[in-house]
Design an enzyme around this catalytic site. Structure first.
Site, short mmCIF file in Angstrom:
data_model
loop_
_atom_site.label_atom_id
_atom_site.label_comp_id
_atom_site.label_asym_id
_atom_site.label_seq_id
_atom_site.Cartn_x
_atom_site.Cartn_y
_atom_site.Cartn_z
N ASP A 30 0.86 -1.19 0.00
CA ASP A 30 0.00 0.00 0.00
C ASP A 30 0.89 1.23 0.00
O ASP A 30 1.00 1.95 1.00
CB ASP A 30 -0.91 -0.02 1.24
CG ASP A 30 -2.06 0.96 1.13
OD1 ASP A 30 -2.32 1.45 0.02
OD2 ASP A 30 -2.71 1.23 2.16
N GLU A 90 -6.30 5.33 -8.88
CA GLU A 90 -7.62 5.83 -8.48
C GLU A 90 -8.15 6.93 -9.38
O GLU A 90 -7.43 7.86 -9.75
CB GLU A 90 -7.55 6.33 -7.04
CG GLU A 90 -8.91 6.61 -6.44
CD GLU A 90 -8.92 6.42 -4.93
OE1 GLU A 90 -9.92 6.81 -4.31
OE2 GLU A 90 -7.94 5.89 -4.39
N LYS A 122 -9.35 2.25 -9.46
CA LYS A 122 -9.98 2.40 -8.14
C LYS A 122 -11.11 3.42 -8.20
O LYS A 122 -10.93 4.53 -8.69
CB LYS A 122 -8.95 2.84 -7.10
CG LYS A 122 -8.00 1.76 -6.68
CD LYS A 122 -7.02 2.25 -5.62
CE LYS A 122 -7.64 2.35 -4.27
NZ LYS A 122 -6.65 2.69 -3.22
N THR A 171 -13.13 0.87 -3.75
CA THR A 171 -12.46 1.27 -2.53
C THR A 171 -13.42 1.95 -1.55
O THR A 171 -14.57 2.22 -1.88
CB THR A 171 -11.27 2.20 -2.86
OG1 THR A 171 -10.49 2.41 -1.69
CG2 THR A 171 -11.74 3.54 -3.41
N PHE A 199 -11.99 -1.32 4.47
CA PHE A 199 -11.02 -0.55 5.26
C PHE A 199 -11.08 -0.94 6.74
O PHE A 199 -11.87 -0.39 7.51
CB PHE A 199 -11.27 0.95 5.08
CG PHE A 199 -10.65 1.52 3.83
CD1 PHE A 199 -10.67 0.82 2.64
CD2 PHE A 199 -10.04 2.76 3.86
CE1 PHE A 199 -10.09 1.34 1.48
CE2 PHE A 199 -9.45 3.29 2.71
CZ PHE A 199 -9.48 2.58 1.53
#
Length: 386
Positions: free
Chosen positions: A67, A148, A184, A208, A230
């Site tokens: 990440d 993203e 994303k 996401t 998350f």
């Protein structure tokens, strides 16, 4: 004798001679009797079993994803995939080692769009930078990179579609096939509907900011390639709301990912579950066996130095044995109502979009400063000056 028990040592000892007796009947010590008796050494305790690094153990049952947009960290920990987001891009943009990459991306945009308005140049430069960083990452990982879509488009399906297609086109211009890219998109209703269209076009999506089972269900029904629940942000909300700490196995975020994973496997969904946003290594250990886990460099480092037995906590085989009720596909009205009923999911989704939007704004401020600093000499200008 040092590895034998006390009784074994005694059995091996030679028989002692009886002392000679003199005329008065008193014992006389023989020379051998005066020698020091063999020391009886107690049996040694077995050594504690040593385990390899937890990160190596984890990789045997879960695909590990970095990440980060930091090339050095990716090279060090050798993940299969890597994910980026506006926050990570902003961090990378401030580092000196990315200076030339960012400058080259901006020069490329100014060449493509001579005379374009500032707003257009900022948008194009941002996309060019995230794709350039993604392209470099793909030289270091064998699998996917996640890039993203602008979070400020999270409630606009058509704009999300347009931007996602553009990102894929930019990658293809660099010779990178779309099969290696995960676009994303925030898991709003509008984002999920965009993903449904993109997946049919062969563009893989990473949904996401997943904070609820209902988001996960809608994404799977839309055919999304992957979702990112998350974990840590869910924990943050509950710790603040309830004022208490949790053991990793009991954390709401860990339980949420486990619920989603088990449901997907029980009912044959192909969507990949990738736990994200971890606050501690304990959360990661409790999700061993999950399809993928995207982990920060700090926690990758901690896991690489931790010698700990890692047990598989999630498996498709075990999920099939569970009694789980099959849910109906969600309508827009049902989705919005169920999200409304989940205060944590509603608040964290909105907060996440705002945060990513703010970081994108900050990135554009950095780009704006560089746009004015970078002078681009076009062939026509060089001819005129000569």
């Amino acid at each position: 004798a040092e590895y034998m028990g006390i009784q074994q040592v005694q059995r091996k000892m030679p028989k002692r001679k009886q002392p000679e007796r003199n005329a008065k009947g008193k014992g006389k010590k023989s020379p051998k009797a005066e020698e020091k008796e063999p020391e009886i050494i107690p049996q040694k305790k077995a050594k504690e079993e040593e385990y390899p690094p937890a990160l190596d153990e984890l990789k045997k049952m879960t695909i590990v994803v970095a990440d980060t947009g930091d090339f050095n960290s990716i090279e060090k920990y050798k993940p299969d995939d890597a994910t980026t987001n506006p926050t990570l891009i902003l961090q990378a943009a401030k580092l000196p080692q990315y200076e030339s990459l960012i400058s080259d991306a901006i020069k490329n945009v100014k060449t493509k769009f001579p005379g374009a308005e500032e707003k257009k140049l900022l948008e194009e430069s941002y996309d060019e930078i995230v794709v350039s960083i993604g392209g470099e990452i793909l030289k270091k990982v064998p699998g996917y990179v996640s890039t993203e879509v602008d979070a400020r488009l999270s409630f606009d399906t058509s704009a999300t579609l347009e931007r996602a297609r553009k990102l894929i086109k930019l990658y293809e211009e660099k010779g990178i096939k779309k099969e290696r890219i995960l676009v994303k998109i925030a898991a709003t209703w509008e984002g999920i509907k965009a993903a449904e269209v993109l997946q049919k076009e062969g563009i893989n999506c990473n949904m996401t900011l997943i904070f609820s089972f209902w988001q996960a269900l809608a994404c799977a029904d839309a055919g999304a390639t992957l979702i990112s629940p998350f974990v840590g942000r869910i924990l943050d909300w509950y710790k603040k709301a309830e004022g208490k700490d949790y053991k990793p196995a009991e954390e709401p975020g860990v339980l949420s990912v486990s619920q989603i994973y088990n449901y997907y496997k029980k009912y044959g969904y192909k969507t990949i579950v990738m736990g994200a946003s971890f606050r501690n290594s304990g959360e990661i250990i409790e999700l061993a066996g999950c399809d993928r886990l995207t982990i920060s460099p700090q926690l990758l480092d901690e896991l690489s130095k931790m010698n700990k037995k890692v047990e598989k906590k999630l498996s498709a085989e075990e999920a099939m044995k569970l009694a789980i009720v099959k849910e109906n596909a969600l309508t827009e009205k049902a989705f919005r109502w169920l999200m409304n009923e989940d205060a944590m999911a509603t608040e964290k989704l909105s907060e996440g979009i705002r945060k990513f939007g703010k970081d994108t704004d900050e990135c554009e401020k950095l780009i704006k400063a560089k746009l004015s600093a970078i002078q681009l000499w076009l062939p026509s200008q060089i001819t005129q000056n000569n």
